[in-house]
Design a protein around this motif. Structure first.
Motif, short mmCIF file in Angstrom:
data_model
loop_
_atom_site.label_atom_id
_atom_site.label_comp_id
_atom_site.label_asym_id
_atom_site.label_seq_id
_atom_site.Cartn_x
_atom_site.Cartn_y
_atom_site.Cartn_z
N MET A 232 0.83 -1.21 0.00
CA MET A 232 0.00 0.00 0.00
C MET A 232 0.87 1.26 0.00
N ALA A 233 1.90 1.28 0.80
CA ALA A 233 2.80 2.44 0.87
C ALA A 233 3.55 2.61 -0.45
N ALA A 234 3.98 1.51 -1.05
CA ALA A 234 4.70 1.57 -2.33
C ALA A 234 3.79 2.10 -3.44
N THR A 235 2.56 1.66 -3.45
CA THR A 235 1.60 2.12 -4.44
C THR A 235 1.35 3.62 -4.31
N LYS A 236 1.16 4.08 -3.09
CA LYS A 236 0.94 5.50 -2.85
C LYS A 236 2.16 6.32 -3.23
N ALA A 237 3.33 5.92 -2.75
CA ALA A 237 4.55 6.68 -3.02
C ALA A 237 4.88 6.70 -4.51
N THR A 238 4.75 5.57 -5.18
CA THR A 238 5.04 5.52 -6.62
C THR A 238 4.08 6.42 -7.38
N GLY A 239 2.82 6.44 -6.98
CA GLY A 239 1.83 7.31 -7.63
C GLY A 239 2.08 8.78 -7.39
#
Length: 144
Positions: free
Chosen positions: A78-85
């Protein structure tokens, strides 16, 4: 696309690392390309050049965050998805098999001009990826 001499490109990047004062190891020839390891104040990076397309460059900060539980894996995704976005050019990758999180940026560079400023920008993008991932991870953990 013009033909690019990988050896000259790798040399230009090594000179760019030198200009930035970043310690690097000699290049390692791999079956699928060339890898240069270098270190800055935050840790060890890899600079990767693809044999099939030498102008495709990856700056990778591997395995900077270990994953210890399944719940932590979900939070990391979830954190990776948010940060990448939220970021322009960094990708945060969560590897369940290796139980690690890595961050990279990839781009095309077909010139052998001076590389210090380009490296500075892309290393900064990777470091921003680390920062944003950790920020998103703290935020997702505090909302429970």
């Amino acid at each position: 696309m013009k033909t690019l001499n990988m050896e000259k490109l790798v040399q230009a990047y090594c000179e760019g690392l030198d200009a930035l004062g970043l310690k690097h190891e000699d290049k390692a020839e791999r079956e699928n390309g060339v890898v240069v390891r270098f270190t800055d104040g935050n840790g060890k990076f890899l600079l990767i050049f693809d044999k099939e397309d030498p102008g495709f460059v990856t700056v990778l900060f591997p395995n900077f965050y270990p994953i210890e539980t399944e719940e932590e894996y979900v939070n990391c995704v979830m954190a990776a998805t948010k940060a990448t976005g939220d970021l322009k050019s960094a990708k945060i990758m969560v590897d369940l098999e290796e139980k690690q999180v890595s961050v990279s940026t990839e781009y095309f560079d077909y010139s052998i001009e001076e590389k210090a400023q380009l490296l500075k920008r892309y290393i900064g993008a990777v470091e921003s990826g680390i920062h944003e991932f950790l920020k998103a991870l703290r935020t997702s953990g505090s909302s429970d």
